[in-house]
Write a protein that holds these residues in place. Structure first.
Motif: not given
Length: 227
Positions: A75-83, A114-132
């Motif tokens: 979105t305009e000010d945040w980002f999420i990625v995962g599997n 039987p693997i039970r794969t983890p669900r991974i993710f990352a998210g952040a607020v994006v303010e110009g060059p800053e990740l908060l």
């Protein structure tokens, strides 16, 4: 501190992995990569649009939510990625101002015994060059009926570092679940990462990789690598 390039190449079969941080020039970026053992897992591609990156079957065939899903949302000010499908779920709760670390507690690992794969993710607020308010984490199996939610929180991502997490850390013959986030160094500009990361993935297992600049409010400018 280990480098992102070294971590991506540290094992034969990382499954799916992601990173979010700032490159050697301080520019914000994210990366997401897929590896696969089975023919079905290898017949996938990453499709980039303005606000989403989708994992789909080559040729647009039938969907399987364990292999086909929205991998990233911007979105305009945040980002999420995962599997997995939890990316859309977390994006919805984040839009309702729910803290991502709190929302993570409602996520389960993948139903693929039987693997039970983890669900991974990352998210952040994006303010110009800053990740908060950067969060990198997972929902991983502690036992058949218990879920762990290890997570890493950074109030501000430092220059030339990234948070990284992968689903596996073993070999194709002996899959070892992971899901533990860590901080690594990023010693290059983000535009160099697609080739460097792609070259560290096992050629017989790698499926696709995308490196995403986060200076704009869309995914335009992302760099893809594929089989």
């Amino acid at each position: 501190m280990a480098t992102l390039v070294d971590v991506v190449g540290k094992c034969e079969y990382p499954g799916r992995g992601l990173a979010i941080g700032r490159d050697s020039d301080g520019l914000p970026f994210a990366a997401y990569w897929l590896t696969g053992r089975s023919p079905a897992s290898q017949q996938r591609e990453l499709v980039v649009s303005a606000e989403e990156i989708v994992v789909q079957e080559l040729g647009g065939g039938g969907a399987d939510e364990l292999r086909h899903y929205t991998a990233a949302i911007r979105t305009e000010d945040w980002f999420i990625v995962g599997n997995g499908t939890h990316v859309s779920e977390l994006a919805g709760t984040h839009a309702d101002c729910v803290d991502l670390q709190v929302a993570l507690r409602n996520i389960d690992y993948e139903p693929d015994p039987p693997i039970r794969t983890p669900r991974i993710f990352a998210g952040a607020v994006v303010e110009g060059p800053e990740l908060l308010d950067v969060v990198v984490g997972s929902a991983r199996s502690y036992s058949a009926d218990q879920v762990q939610h290890p997570s890493l929180f950074l109030r501000r991502s430092e220059e030339a570092t990234a948070g990284v997490v992968t689903t596996y850390s073993g070999t194709a013959a002996q899959v070892t679940t992971d899901g533990y986030p860590s901080v690594v160094s990023v010693k290059v500009e983000w535009e160099s990462l697609p080739d460097l990361l792609w070259s560290r993935l096992d050629p017989s297992l790698r499926v696709a990789l995308v490196v995403i600049p986060l200076l704009t409010d869309s995914f335009e400018g992302s760099i893809l690598r594929a089989r």
